[in-house]
Design an enzyme around this catalytic site. Sequence first.
Site, PDB file in Angstrom:
ATOM      1  N   HIS A 292       0.876  -1.187   0.000  1.00 15.29           N
ATOM      2  CA  HIS A 292       0.000   0.000   0.000  1.00 15.29           C
ATOM      3  C   HIS A 292       0.908   1.230   0.000  1.00 15.29           C
ATOM      4  O   HIS A 292       1.633   1.472  -0.956  1.00 15.29           O
ATOM      5  CB  HIS A 292      -0.929  -0.111   1.216  1.00 15.29           C
ATOM      6  CG  HIS A 292      -2.051   0.864   1.272  1.00 15.29           C
ATOM      7  ND1 HIS A 292      -2.423   1.656   0.230  1.00 15.29           N
ATOM      8  CD2 HIS A 292      -2.911   1.177   2.295  1.00 15.29           C
ATOM      9  CE1 HIS A 292      -3.450   2.410   0.582  1.00 15.29           C
ATOM     10  NE2 HIS A 292      -3.761   2.140   1.846  1.00 15.29           N
ATOM     11  N   HIS A 331      -2.835  -2.387  -9.663  1.00 21.04           N
ATOM     12  CA  HIS A 331      -3.766  -1.772  -8.726  1.00 21.04           C
ATOM     13  C   HIS A 331      -5.036  -2.587  -8.683  1.00 21.04           C
ATOM     14  O   HIS A 331      -5.452  -3.122  -9.713  1.00 21.04           O
ATOM     15  CB  HIS A 331      -4.087  -0.327  -9.165  1.00 21.04           C
ATOM     16  CG  HIS A 331      -4.617   0.506  -8.068  1.00 21.04           C
ATOM     17  ND1 HIS A 331      -5.944   0.498  -7.718  1.00 21.04           N
ATOM     18  CD2 HIS A 331      -4.005   1.358  -7.216  1.00 21.04           C
ATOM     19  CE1 HIS A 331      -6.113   1.318  -6.707  1.00 21.04           C
ATOM     20  NE2 HIS A 331      -4.958   1.852  -6.369  1.00 21.04           N
ATOM     21  N   ASP A 387       2.540   5.327  -7.009  1.00 23.36           N
ATOM     22  CA  ASP A 387       3.819   5.219  -6.310  1.00 23.36           C
ATOM     23  C   ASP A 387       5.013   5.079  -7.242  1.00 23.36           C
ATOM     24  O   ASP A 387       6.153   5.159  -6.790  1.00 23.36           O
ATOM     25  CB  ASP A 387       3.792   4.004  -5.370  1.00 23.36           C
ATOM     26  CG  ASP A 387       2.859   4.221  -4.213  1.00 23.36           C
ATOM     27  OD1 ASP A 387       2.913   5.320  -3.647  1.00 23.36           O
ATOM     28  OD2 ASP A 387       2.079   3.318  -3.885  1.00 23.36           O
TER      29      ASP A 387
HETATM   30  N1  ACO Z   1       4.213  -7.140 -10.549  1.00 23.59           N
HETATM   31  C1  ACO Z   1       4.055  -8.334 -11.157  1.00 23.59           C
HETATM   32  N2  ACO Z   1       2.893  -8.993 -11.226  1.00 23.59           N
HETATM   33  C2  ACO Z   1       1.840  -8.425 -10.641  1.00 23.59           C
HETATM   34  C3  ACO Z   1       1.919  -7.171  -9.998  1.00 23.59           C
HETATM   35  C4  ACO Z   1       3.161  -6.525  -9.969  1.00 23.59           C
HETATM   36  N3  ACO Z   1       3.311  -5.339  -9.385  1.00 23.59           N
HETATM   37  N4  ACO Z   1       0.706  -6.847  -9.497  1.00 23.59           N
HETATM   38  C5  ACO Z   1      -0.108  -7.867  -9.820  1.00 23.59           C
HETATM   39  N5  ACO Z   1       0.576  -8.810 -10.509  1.00 23.59           N
HETATM   40  C6  ACO Z   1       0.035 -10.035 -11.095  1.00 23.59           C
HETATM   41  C7  ACO Z   1      -0.194 -11.100 -10.046  1.00 23.59           C
HETATM   42  O1  ACO Z   1       0.912 -11.923  -9.867  1.00 23.59           O
HETATM   43  C8  ACO Z   1      -1.401 -11.808 -10.603  1.00 23.59           C
HETATM   44  O2  ACO Z   1      -0.953 -12.657 -11.613  1.00 23.59           O
HETATM   45  P1  ACO Z   1      -1.624 -14.130 -11.809  1.00 23.59           P
HETATM   46  O3  ACO Z   1      -3.019 -13.832 -12.235  1.00 23.59           O
HETATM   47  O4  ACO Z   1      -0.798 -14.805 -12.831  1.00 23.59           O
HETATM   48  O5  ACO Z   1      -1.552 -14.803 -10.468  1.00 23.59           O
HETATM   49  C9  ACO Z   1      -2.209 -10.712 -11.262  1.00 23.59           C
HETATM   50  O6  ACO Z   1      -1.252  -9.714 -11.624  1.00 23.59           O
HETATM   51  C10 ACO Z   1      -3.266 -10.107 -10.353  1.00 23.59           C
HETATM   52  O7  ACO Z   1      -2.619  -9.690  -9.165  1.00 23.59           O
HETATM   53  P2  ACO Z   1      -3.327  -9.620  -7.753  1.00 23.59           P
HETATM   54  O8  ACO Z   1      -2.288  -9.755  -6.699  1.00 23.59           O
HETATM   55  O9  ACO Z   1      -4.491 -10.567  -7.713  1.00 23.59           O
HETATM   56  O10 ACO Z   1      -3.909  -8.168  -7.804  1.00 23.59           O
HETATM   57  P3  ACO Z   1      -4.456  -7.376  -6.546  1.00 23.59           P
HETATM   58  O11 ACO Z   1      -5.531  -6.533  -7.045  1.00 23.59           O
HETATM   59  O12 ACO Z   1      -4.759  -8.287  -5.416  1.00 23.59           O
HETATM   60  O13 ACO Z   1      -3.177  -6.537  -6.083  1.00 23.59           O
HETATM   61  C11 ACO Z   1      -1.647  -4.780  -5.771  1.00 23.59           C
HETATM   62  C12 ACO Z   1      -3.053  -5.181  -6.249  1.00 23.59           C
HETATM   63  C13 ACO Z   1      -1.466  -5.229  -4.291  1.00 23.59           C
HETATM   64  C14 ACO Z   1      -1.520  -3.275  -5.819  1.00 23.59           C
HETATM   65  C15 ACO Z   1      -0.593  -5.480  -6.669  1.00 23.59           C
HETATM   66  O14 ACO Z   1      -0.760  -5.044  -8.008  1.00 23.59           O
HETATM   67  C16 ACO Z   1       0.836  -5.236  -6.196  1.00 23.59           C
HETATM   68  O15 ACO Z   1       1.333  -5.971  -5.340  1.00 23.59           O
HETATM   69  N6  ACO Z   1       1.527  -4.178  -6.752  1.00 23.59           N
HETATM   70  C17 ACO Z   1       2.857  -3.856  -6.310  1.00 23.59           C
HETATM   71  C18 ACO Z   1       2.791  -3.045  -5.031  1.00 23.59           C
HETATM   72  C19 ACO Z   1       2.306  -1.633  -5.287  1.00 23.59           C
HETATM   73  O16 ACO Z   1       2.741  -0.958  -6.209  1.00 23.59           O
HETATM   74  N7  ACO Z   1       1.382  -1.215  -4.415  1.00 23.59           N
HETATM   75  C20 ACO Z   1       0.854   0.154  -4.471  1.00 23.59           C
HETATM   76  C21 ACO Z   1      -0.594   0.124  -4.867  1.00 23.59           C
HETATM   77  S1  ACO Z   1      -1.216   1.759  -5.027  1.00 23.59           S
HETATM   78  C22 ACO Z   1      -1.424   2.283  -3.452  1.00 23.59           C
HETATM   79  O17 ACO Z   1      -1.666   1.573  -2.532  1.00 23.59           O
HETATM   80  C23 ACO Z   1      -1.350   3.693  -3.246  1.00 23.59           C
END
Ligand code: ACO
Length: 453
Positions: A292, A331, A387
Site C-alpha cells: 500500500h 492496482h 507510487d
Molecule cells: N508485478 C508483477 N505482477 C503483478 C503485480 C506486480 N506489481 N501486481 C499484480 N501482478 C500479477 C499477479 O501476480 C497476478 O498474476 P496471476 O493472475 O498470474 O496470479 C495478477 O497480476 C493479479 O494480481 P493480484 O495480486 O491478484 O492483484 P491485486 O488486485 O490483489 O493486487 C496490488 C493489487 C497489491 C496493488 C498489486 O498489483 C501489487 O502488489 N503491486 C505492487 C505493489 C504496489 O505498487 N502497491 C501500491 C498500490 S497503489 C497504493 O496503494 C497507493
Amino acid sequence: MPRSGSSPGAKEAPVARVATNDRPAGRESLTITDNRTGKAYEVPIENGTIKALALRDIKVSPEDFGLMTYDPAFTNTAHCKSRITMIDGDKGILNYRGYPIEQLAEHSTYLEVAYLILNGELPDRRQQEEWVHSITHHTFLHETMKRFIEAFRYDAHPMGIMVSAVAALSTFYKEASNIFDPVGRRSQMVRLIAKMPTLAAFAYRASVGLPFVYPDNDLSYTGNFLNMLFRMAEAKYRPNPVLERALDVLFILHADHEQNCSTLAMRAVGSSHPDPYSAVAAGIAALYGPLHGGANEMVLRMLKEIRSKDCVPEYIQRVKQGQTRLMGFGHRIYKNYDPRARIIKQIADQVFEVTGRNPLLDIALELERIALQDDYFVSRKLYPNVDFYSGLIYQSMGFPVETFPVLFAIPRTSGWLAQWEEMLLDPEQKIARPRQVYAGAPRRDYIQMDERV
Ligand code: ACO
C-alpha cells in the site's frame, strides 16, 4: 444523535423472497434458483448490488443459517455507500466530490481540497480563509510529544513513530472520545490535519539528530512542512516555490482514494467508536505495508537494486517468473493508467528542472516502456500506479526514503477523516464484523498432557 447500530436499514424487511412465476423482463431484480430445494428467490438490485443479507433467506430448512457470500479481501463487496471519491478503474478516472483530479491538481491547493473532501463543497473565500487560519494555528504539538518522539531509537522508521505518536495524541485531547459532538469532532479533525506535518517533521529530525524546527505560521501548509524538515541556521526559511507547489499537488493526489486498505482500517476501527486519533493510527499502520503506502519506498529500493537501464530486461524476467513484483505497478481498482501517475510524471519534469534529473528516472522509464509492451503486464492490465514516480520526486527533493510513506499519510489524513465521519453518520453502518467460513477441527475433547502423542 445518529448512531451506527440503530439503523433503519437494519430494520428493513428481508429482501429476498420466493419469486412468482410471472416475471416480466426489465425488472431491477435478480432471480436465484436454489437447486437444493428447487425454490426461486427474487432479490432487488440497487446501484448494481444485491444486499448480502438477502441471501440469508435462502435456506434448505427453517433451522438452516442461510446463505452467505464468501469474498476474501472484499474483491467484490461494496461495504458502504460513499459520496466522497469516485474511481472508474477501467477508464482511469478519479474525482473528489465530483471534481476531476486533473482540475484539482491544476487549480486547487491541498488545504482547499481537504476542505472539499470533508465538507462536500469547495469553500468560498471567507470559508477558505477561516479554514487555512484554523489549520495554521493548530500546528504546534504539546511539548511532551517532543520527549515521546525522542524516546524512540535513533534508527526508528518514521512510520512506526507516526503510528505511535498519533495514537498518543488522543491522550492529550480526552474530549476527542466524544465523537458524536459535531463541533468537537471538527476540532479534532483540524488538529489532526494541522499536526500531522509537525509530527512527521519531528520524527525525521529526531532520526537524523537535528533539533526540532517549530511551525512558521507565515508559510503555506507544504511550505511550513519543508521548513520544519529542512531549515538549518537561516533566520527565515524560504521554500523553493516550485518544490512547494509540487509537494502541494502530490498532497492533492494522495488526499483520498475511496475504499483502499488504510481507509478500510480507519472505517473498521472507527466503527467501534474510539476517538479519531486511535482510528487514524490504525489507518497509518495499514498504509505502512509495502503493498500500500510503503510501495513508493519499495520502488526506490527496486530501482537501486536494478542499478542500470541495461539490467531492466533481466529484472522484468524475474518478475514474470514470479520471483518478485514490479513495485509501483498494478492496482486493485485501476485496470488502466492511474490518472495520478500521469500527473506525477508532469510534476517530475518541473521538479527535476530545479533539483537536476534523478538518475534513477531512466531506469523507471525503461521499466515502464518494456512493461507496457510485454504481454505479461498487458494481459493482466498492470500499469504504473501513483507510487511509481512519486518516490523519484521525493528523493530529488531531499526526502530520505523512509519518509516516503509518511508523505502519503499526511495528505491521506483528510480522506480518512472524511470517510470516518461519513461512516459515523451513516444510519446503515454498525460495528464492522464480517463472517467466516470455519475450516478448522470439529468439536473434540481436551487431551491431558501425558496422553498426547
Ligand atoms: N508485478 C508483477 N505482477 C503483478 C503485480 C506486480 N506489481 N501486481 C499484480 N501482478 C500479477 C499477479 O501476480 C497476478 O498474476 P496471476 O493472475 O498470474 O496470479 C495478477 O497480476 C493479479 O494480481 P493480484 O495480486 O491478484 O492483484 P491485486 O488486485 O490483489 O493486487 C496490488 C493489487 C497489491 C496493488 C498489486 O498489483 C501489487 O502488489 N503491486 C505492487 C505493489 C504496489 O505498487 N502497491 C501500491 C498500490 S497503489 C497504493 O496503494 C497507493
